[in-house]
Design an enzyme around this catalytic site. Sequence first.
Site, PDB file in Angstrom:
ATOM      1  NE  ARG A 120     -46.541 -42.858 -48.012  1.00  9.95           N
ATOM      2  CZ  ARG A 120     -45.944 -43.450 -47.363  1.00  9.95           C
ATOM      3  NH1 ARG A 120     -45.329 -43.376 -46.390  1.00  9.95           N
ATOM      4  NH2 ARG A 120     -46.542 -44.986 -47.395  1.00  9.95           N
ATOM      5  CE  LYS A 162     -50.006 -50.912 -55.508  1.00 12.23           C
ATOM      6  NZ  LYS A 162     -49.873 -51.190 -54.059  1.00 12.23           N
TER       7      LYS A 162
END
Length: 510
Positions: free
Chosen positions: A363, A289
């Site tokens: 996820r 990120k």
Amino acid sequence: MMKIELTGAAALELESSLLAVPVFEEELADGLKGPLVAIDRKLGGHVAAAAREEGFVGRADQSLFLHTLGKMRSARILFIGMGRRPTPEQLLRQGFEPVRMAAGQAVRLARKTASARFAFAAASIPGDAALVARAVVEGTLLGAYQFDRYRTRKEKKPEAPAHLLLALAPGKDRAPDVKDLVSLAMETAAAVVWARDLVNEPPLACTPALLADAARALAKEAGLTVEVKGPKEIAALEMGMFQGVARGSVEEPRLIRLSYVPKGAAGKKKPIVLVGKAITFDSGGLSLKPTESMVTMKSDMAGSAAVFAAMKVVAALAPAQPVHALVGACENMPGGRAYKPSDILTSYAGKTVEITNTDAEGRLVLGDVLAWGADTFHPAAMIDVATLTGACMVALGHTTTGAFGPDGPVIEGVLAAGRNAGEDVWRLPLTESVKENLKSDVADLKNAGERWGGAISAAWFLKEFAGDTPWAHLDIAGPSFSSKEAGYIAKGGTGAAVRTLVEFVRAFRG
């Protein structure tokens, strides 16, 4: 915890450091109306004069302070704007959220004025008195929150009020339903505060191991059972996606289960299973990120905080069916052993997953935990809560939770629970065409598709592992962390979804 006292006394009779009076716009239009008339008379017309001078018209973003100069039993009075007067039905549809926000705003102003004994005159608010009282108590307790345990040179700030005196219509203060919902409000607010504290901890403190310790402490306090599995047990379960995400960090993963199981026949019913995302720090892994996006990534475990905190209330509610909270906790770091784009991981369910983005890690962990939860507990309802996608924030903003799930009692129950709790939950579609984005040329599916419909494709990924279990997914990426104060919302962790989960458990009959 603040002391809560109920009374049926009129506003003029309340003795406090600060009296908060909610004001609707209609009560100031064309002359004073409602409770303002008696207060204005007691203060020699100063309410009407001050409202004119300050331009106070009762809008929801307005407040007006007055000193009573010994003319009332309360030393100061705070008028809180509520906007246009809603019908009881409108307030009910909003989960009494305007009342909760007003109480939060009032108690924050009470703190600034060092008001130890805080009174709130709620008798004029339309709607069921028990629901009004619940909203005021929750708003007050949550509005008084602040997180400053790491300040070594603390500014000398006024303390939050130690006492809330809540004034309802005469007789309502003694009603059993009012007392029951006030007790529930106190339990729920304490749970939300617990979740906020956990989210606000720095990642150095809130590691997977320490999250497991927090679950153990909560279990001991609330009378729940707890089980914690370490790396070897997770490997034995063949949770390849979970292991893959955890591999880049020196912090070992934990699989945590908190359980409430009633005695007798009720304990054999199909349970409710709550699954929380618990990435205790998310760097993005090798798909790193940007720095500015990483600053709040200590909050990537807010889903786990929500499901654990909800269990704190579940223990007090003692529902007539089991409830389990499941969490797979790890960090997502770019270490030498970190999983990589193009890796193929084998899940607990046996499905293979091509990695196209290591920052779509939540996820993966959730998929293994959902499949294990479905296989182990055969739930009547399974709900996952996760700070899953920036795409959901693009769609719904910072204050709305995205809800996904196939038609049926679980998604309908979640939406109803959100309304009743006053949390903004909006259903998004499981669009079939977006599911195509997860097709892989080399594995059963890939973990991330194209940008468009990213929140939907993430939900479809989870659905692959929830299988046929009645399931719903809550994406709390937006509301889990706030950059500013608003009403009862503090800066930092918000405790999003705790109240919705509590309402779901209270109402669900599976």
